[in-house]
Structure formats: C-alpha cells, structure tokens
Design an enzyme around this catalytic site. Structure first.
Site, mmCIF file in Angstrom:
data_model
loop_
_atom_site.group_PDB
_atom_site.id
_atom_site.type_symbol
_atom_site.label_atom_id
_atom_site.label_comp_id
_atom_site.label_asym_id
_atom_site.label_seq_id
_atom_site.Cartn_x
_atom_site.Cartn_y
_atom_site.Cartn_z
ATOM 1 N N LEU A 27 -11.653 55.074 -4.641
ATOM 2 C CA LEU A 27 -10.629 56.091 -4.420
ATOM 3 C C LEU A 27 -11.220 57.466 -4.152
ATOM 4 O O LEU A 27 -10.512 58.347 -3.661
ATOM 5 C CB LEU A 27 -9.698 56.139 -5.632
ATOM 6 C CG LEU A 27 -8.875 54.866 -5.867
ATOM 7 C CD1 LEU A 27 -7.988 55.019 -7.090
ATOM 8 C CD2 LEU A 27 -8.035 54.524 -4.643
ATOM 9 N N VAL A 28 -12.512 57.663 -4.453
ATOM 10 C CA VAL A 28 -13.132 58.948 -4.134
ATOM 11 C C VAL A 28 -13.040 59.221 -2.636
ATOM 12 O O VAL A 28 -12.815 60.360 -2.211
ATOM 13 C CB VAL A 28 -14.601 58.977 -4.605
ATOM 14 C CG1 VAL A 28 -15.321 60.220 -4.075
ATOM 15 C CG2 VAL A 28 -14.673 58.948 -6.122
ATOM 16 N N GLY A 31 -8.442 55.435 -13.138
ATOM 17 C CA GLY A 31 -7.640 55.220 -11.937
ATOM 18 C C GLY A 31 -6.353 54.469 -12.192
ATOM 19 O O GLY A 31 -5.308 54.806 -11.633
ATOM 20 N N ASP A 56 3.596 4.784 -5.017
ATOM 21 C CA ASP A 56 2.495 5.003 -4.076
ATOM 22 C C ASP A 56 1.198 4.498 -4.715
ATOM 23 O O ASP A 56 1.118 4.348 -5.941
ATOM 24 C CB ASP A 56 2.420 6.499 -3.746
ATOM 25 C CG ASP A 56 1.183 6.850 -2.947
ATOM 26 O OD1 ASP A 56 0.930 6.195 -1.924
ATOM 27 O OD2 ASP A 56 0.462 7.782 -3.354
#
Length: 734
Positions: free
Chosen positions: A387-388, A40, A506
């Site tokens: 994707l099928v 794919g 700080d």
C-alpha cells in the site's frame, strides 16, 4: 463446541482477524491502556466496522492469564469498541504466531523457502487457535450470520465454522500472496489448509496470479476443477475473485493540504534537501521487502552515474519488525552494513548518500516524505499488495512524482503507468533510477495524474463494499446435504418398510474407489459378497449402472446375478445375456480415433479406451495441469467437429468420452425402474456428472446420493466409496 445461536448482541457482520484493530496493555500506573492500531487491516476496515455496526473478533495483544482480568478486558472492549478478545493460551504466541504462521506460512507464501520451518507442534497449535476463534465466533453470531475472515493466520476457520453454521455466509480474504502450486505443495498440511479455505462462500485475492495459483493448488491437491467463477465443493458453489485492496486517500490529502504539523515537516524537508532529488524507500524491515537488493541497485547507480552524486538524497525508512527473530536480526545487520558501506565510499562532508531511519514515524512525517519524494522505490521481492505505492501516488496530487515498482508487488497489477523493474536485477533497477530522474516533468506528471485518479477512485471502502456485496449476494439454493443422523435413519426406515426396492449403483468412484490404473479397479471380495447378499433378497432389484464396457462388467460382477448396465446403458444384462436397447453404429470411430491417438502420443501417462459404441481418452496418470489443459483443448476440438450430430463429448472424472447422446444413465435408470414396478423404494448412488442423468430420472421423493464433494442435484451425499459400502451393508441387514 458451542452451537452458534446465541449471544444477546447478535451482529449483522462479524469481522475476524488475528489482531484486533486496537491493542490493550498495562500503562505505568498499572491500568489498561488502549492504543488504536496503525496496521493496514485496522485502517482498511475501520469504516466498515462502523457502518455495519459489526463485532470484531481477534487477539488484543499481550497476555492476560487471570480470569478476572480477562473479564474486565472483555467488557471494556465489547462496550467501547464492539470487539471481542481472543485470549491465547500459554505458548500459542510462540507456536501459532511466531511458529507456524510466520515461520512456515509467511516465508513459503513469499517464496522464501530457505526460511521455511515446519514444526508439528506449531501446526497443532495453529489448529487449536483456529478452533479457539471458531468457538468465539459461535458465541457471537446467528446461524445466518455474515462473517468475514481475514488472512493466513486463520485458513482453517471457514471450514470449522461451516460445520456448525451451514447457512452462514462466510467470506475469506487473503492479504498476502498465494504461492505457486509447486511452492504450496511443500506444506505437509496442504490439504487441511485448502479444505479450511473452501468452507467459505467467497474467497478473495489481491491479484489474478494469486487466484490462479490457488486454483491450480486446489486442482493438484484436491483434484477439484474450477467452473467459471466458482469451485464445486461440499454441495456448494465457492465463489472466488480478485479484490485488490485500496487505501483511504482522503486521510493523506487532508494531511497534505490542511494539517499544520505535516506542513512543518514538509518545510523542514525542503530546507534539508534543497534542490536535490529525494528518492524514498519506506518499508517494514522484512526480508520480503528487498531492501538489501535495493541498496545494491542504488550503489550500482552511483557507480555508473557519477553525474548524480550530490544531486540525489535517498531516504530509506525501515520500520522495526519481529526483532526477536534471528532472520530479522541478520537482515537489520545486513542493511546497516550496506548503508555504512555506501556512505563510507561515496559520502562527502556536504552529502550523505543514504539517510537510514530505523523506527516508526508519526503520520505527519510519513505524509511529508510521500509528498516531497521525487521518486518512490517500491521494490519488494514479493508482496501481497504494498500500500506504500498507493499512498505515494495519493500524495502526489498535481505533482510530477515517479513510482518505480517491482513487478512482484501485488500493486503492480493495478498501477500500469508506474515504472516497472525486476527487483532481482541490480543493473536494471540502477538504470531505471537514472532513466526516471532524467525524464521531463510533463511526462512524469501525465503518468502520475492517471495513477492518482485510479488510486483515489479504487479506495479501501470501495474494496470492502464490493467484497461484502458479493458475499451478501450468495444465494442459498436447495443443496446436497450429508446423509447422516435423522436422514440416514429415515432412508433405512423407508427401505425396511418397502415391498419392492430398486438399488441403482455406479461402479468407479462409488462402489469401488478410483485407482491409478483402471484395469486394477477390480471389486474386493467384500464388495462381491455384499452385492451377492443384496441380490439374494427378493425385495431388491439391484443394478450396477456403469460407463465400463460390458466384458469388464461381466468378468468382474457377472457372478453376482444383478442387473448390469454397461457403457452408460447402451448394453443391458438383465436375464443373463447382453442386449442393446437402441440400434447403434460405430462407423464414426474411424474419424475420431486418430485424434484421440494423437493426444495419447502427446500426453505421457494417458491412454485410449475403446468400447463397442464409445471412445474414451483417460488422463488420470498424466501431469495434472498438462492433462487438464489437454482435456480442455480436446473437448473444444471435438465439440466443434460433432456439432449437429447425434454424438456428444462428455468430460468425466479424468476422462473425455465420445458417445451417442441418446445413451445415458438416466435412460438406463428409467428402463430399470419401469421393469421393477411397482417400486416403493428407489436408491441411486453415483459420483460424477454422468450420474446426474440418473438422479434426474429418479422421482423427487426417492433417494439420490452423490458420492464425493462436487455440486449435484442429488438430495444427499456420502464422502467416498467406503461410506457407500457401509450404507449398503446396513441395507443388506434389513
């Protein structure tokens, strides 16, 4: 590791994946044989690879140990395919690929915890292979490269590349699901994987739920809370988004309408199936695809609906996968046994209830099956996209096909007109098959037409273009950079040559690390000695500027003799006594306190801190997700109540504070600097967004240092409070 600057053939785009789009092997003649991958990813990025004149980096398949052979392979792939091969070392395929990638990540990310196997050697191999990819990329690209990394095999690569290519635009796309934070946190290496991913500028996912899982994991593991559309990390804004991948519908449509081989296959199918309904399953043989559950559902369908016997023909195509792995061998055996059982119980001399195909099919046969199928059963137990499903829809042009899709397939998020099922619900799937087979063709055709239009519009080229446009749109703004090397030397040199030095520090998260219980964040003897030493230097004006209440600061730091600014600067102790710089009242507390007390009661582990002129709800010890949700709800409620007043709601590090808006650390810093004039060296150190006011009050040519990973206007950054202490130690010696 080599610096990235320089192969002569630098590229506009660098695509990186575990496998190259081609595979190279020896043929029977002992010569190289190159096959184009049918995977794919190879198909998805083929057009992008051509359009961008890019270079593709990945493993070419096989093992090539001889240096001369590697050179030949490299030259061939670079010359003919614009690809750069990665050659794995001995054992990498087993440990990196079969081991960590597919025995740890793959099962866990698909929610198959029973198949999860974490091995320390496999993890070390994973790290080494990612480093191997990093070295290859650095040899190929410029410092301002466009880099696109793909999938779970290379989670660490973006972070490795960022170290050497700070100005590169790096994208990462995950093709598989990202699991829930509960599942992801099983991984011992979870923090390293997330930090690797956050080296990217853009991180893409297939669905919104995968994105949400990722963000919750980042929050749980790293403590980073996402802003709208981005995560602050390492002085950068890491964008994240949903980019569902598409297909190339024109390939399938061309085969259906113009390819003679596909037409022949369709004709053969028609003769074989006749007037029966074709139900198609087409999957890689993987435990995530749910083939056994699908077969059980079909068996239940046959049990419950005898009227469909000999009127349907299911074909299950199972493409072989990872056949050397025991879990896949067991799966193959299970599927074959189920097919045999169904055919043995329900088959007749004229009807085979299930036709099972266990091999790769040529493209014309795939297209013919997708075109002829009346129903496609796409029911994975978990799938990144699948994707099928989209390929079936593309092939159903002007056809009344029906797509039955599992709700745990990523594609289901886009295909709302399909018929949804829970793949674990055998009875539900069986009844859905019956329902769909019974629907009239006009109803099916209308739904399929809508799906077909969407699939043919949201193509893979559109997906790639959208992602790359997002990546190309990354803006490089002046950002905080680590205080190392020459920058650190310049700071120390400036301090050494200064006659009057102002140090604004700080406390929580900067001078001292955060601790679960706030009252236990007392300064260590080493910190007290360091502050005392800095204070003894007559060139220094040392001030601790904190959100803490004045009594706590006095008890912890009063003996040091430095300036103390409490409650963001509401109170000052500059000469041994506490004074207010502004007239303030606390009569508003009666309205706000009950609201915070109610939230404390509702949120186990939280607490209310009351200072002279502010109230703070702390949630450091709560369940992280519930605490964050409560904090957002509380902020929204309080902001609505206090709109138009002189009070403000401030969300800090695991706390929500209500205080006077005119009191902030920028005001405190300005007051201290004014007292120190003339000052020719100013250093401000802070860790959260309350310190941004302090940074804004510092002249642009002076020294501001953010402690930690978030976005900041500070010029420089240090990782943690231990590094702050080291820097102050160096300052104390000059």
């Amino acid at each position: 590791m080599p610096q990235g600057a320089g192969h002569a053939e630098t590229s506009k785009l660098c695509i990186i994946s575990n496998r190259l789009p081609i595979t190279i092997r020896y043929n029977e003649m002992g010569e190289f044989a190159i096959e184009r991958s049918s995977g794919g990813l190879a198909t998805a990025l083929a057009n992008t690879h051509d359009t961008y004149d890019s270079v593709w980096i990945g493993w070419p398949g096989g093992q090539f140990d001889d240096p001369a052979t590697r050179d030949r392979v490299t030259q061939l792939l670079r010359r003919e395919h614009r690809s750069v091969p990665i050659f794995f070392k001995d054992g990498d395929i087993e440990r990196f690929y079969h081991g960590f990638s597919n025995s740890a990540l793959w099962p866990l990310f698909h929610y198959f915890e029973t198949f999860f196997n974490y091995d320390e050697e496999a993890w070390e191999s994973y790290v080494q292979v990612n480093r191997l990819f990093c070295e290859a990329v650095l040899r190929e690209v410029r410092s301002d490269a466009l880099i696109w990394v793909h999938d779970y095999h290379l989670f660490l690569l973006p972070g490795m590349l960022r170290e050497y290519l700070p100005e590169a635009r790096i994208g990462f796309f995950l093709h598989i699901p990202f699991p829930s934070s509960e599942m992801f946190r099983v991984l011992p290496c979870r923090e390293a994987l997330l930090r690797g991913l956050l080296g990217a500028d853009v991180v893409g996912f297939q669905t919104f739920s995968y994105l949400q899982n990722f963000l919750w994991s980042v929050y749980r593991v790293l403590g980073l809370d996402a802003e709208t559309g981005y995560l602050p990390y390492g002085g950068r804004q890491v964008k994240f988004g949903v980019h569902p991948i598409g297909i190339k519908p024109e390939q399938f449509l061309h085969a259906i309408h113009h390819d003679a081989e596909t037409a022949d296959e369709l004709a053969r199918l028609d003769r074989s199936i006749g007037c029966r309904k074709l139900i198609l399953g087409m999957d890689r043989l993987d435990y995530s695809k749910g083939i056994p559950a699908r077969l059980h559902a079909y068996k239940r369908f046959l049990d419950s609906h005898a009227e469909w016997h000999e009127r349907v023909t299911p074909i299950q195509v199972a493409v072989p996968s990872r056949e050397q792995v025991m879990a896949y061998q067991n799966l193959k055996r299970q599927v074959e046994e189920l097919v045999g059982e169904i055919n043995g119980v329900y088959g007749t001399t004229t009807w085979t209830p299930v036709q099972y195909v266990h091999r790769n099919l040529p493209f014309p046969q795939i297209c013919a099956l997708l075109r002829r199928a009346d129903v496609a059963l796409v029911t994975p137990l978990r799938d990144g996209m699948n994707l099928v499903a989209k390929e079936y829809v593309a092939c159903q042009e002007n056809q009344p096909g029906a797509l039955i899709i599992g709700e745990f397939a990523g594609a289901s998020a886009e295909l709302g007109e399909a018929f949804f099922v829970n793949p674990y619900d055998v009875e539900g799937v069986a009844e859905r098959i019956h329902e769909v087979l019974s629907l009239p063709e006009d109803v099916l055709g209308e739904r399929m037409a809508t799906l077909h239009k969407r699939v043919c519009t949201h193509t893979v080229d559109r997906w790639a273009g959208k992602f790359l446009n997002t990546l190309k749109g990354v803006q490089f703004v002046p950002r905080t950079r680590p205080l190392t090397g020459l920058d650190r030397q310049r700071l120390l040199s400036a301090a050494a040559h200064a006659d009057r030095r102002v140090l604004l520090i700080d406390y929580d998260g900067t001078l001292a690390p955060f601790v679960p219980l706030r009252h236990r964040a007392t300064p260590s003897p080493e910190v007290l000695a360091l502050l005392h030493r800095l204070q003894q230097n007559s060139r220094n004006m040392l001030a601790v500027v904190s959100s803490r209440d004045r009594l706590t600061l006095q008890r912890w730091l009063g003996a040091c003799g430095c300036i103390l600014a409490a409650e963001h600067g509401a109170w000052f102790n500059m000469d041994g006594s506490w004074v207010l710089l502004h007239e303030l009242s606390d009569d508003w507390k009666g309205t706000i306190r009950p609201i915070l007390e109610r939230v404390v009661e509702q949120t186990p582990g939280s607490l209310l801190e009351e200072k002279d002129y502010s109230l703070v709800w702390h949630y450091r010890m709560t369940d992280p997700e519930f605490g964050l949700w409560q904090a957002r709800e509380l902020c929204s409620q309080l902001q609505g109540m206090l709109a138009g007043s002189e009070l403000q709601v401030q969300s800090g590090n695991k706390g929500v504070e209500v205080k006077w808006s005119k009191i902030h650390k920028g005001m405190a810093a300005s007051h201290i600097i004014e007292r120190a004039q003339p000052a020719d060296f100013i250093l401000a150190l802070g860790d959260d967004h309350t310190d941004e006011d302090m940074f804004a009050a510092i002249p642009a040519d002076q020294w501001t240092v953010k402690v930690g990973m978030g976005i900041s206007s500070a010029r420089f950054s240090l990782p943690n409070s231990a590094d702050v202490q080291q820097l102050l130690q160096e300052l104390a010696e000059i």
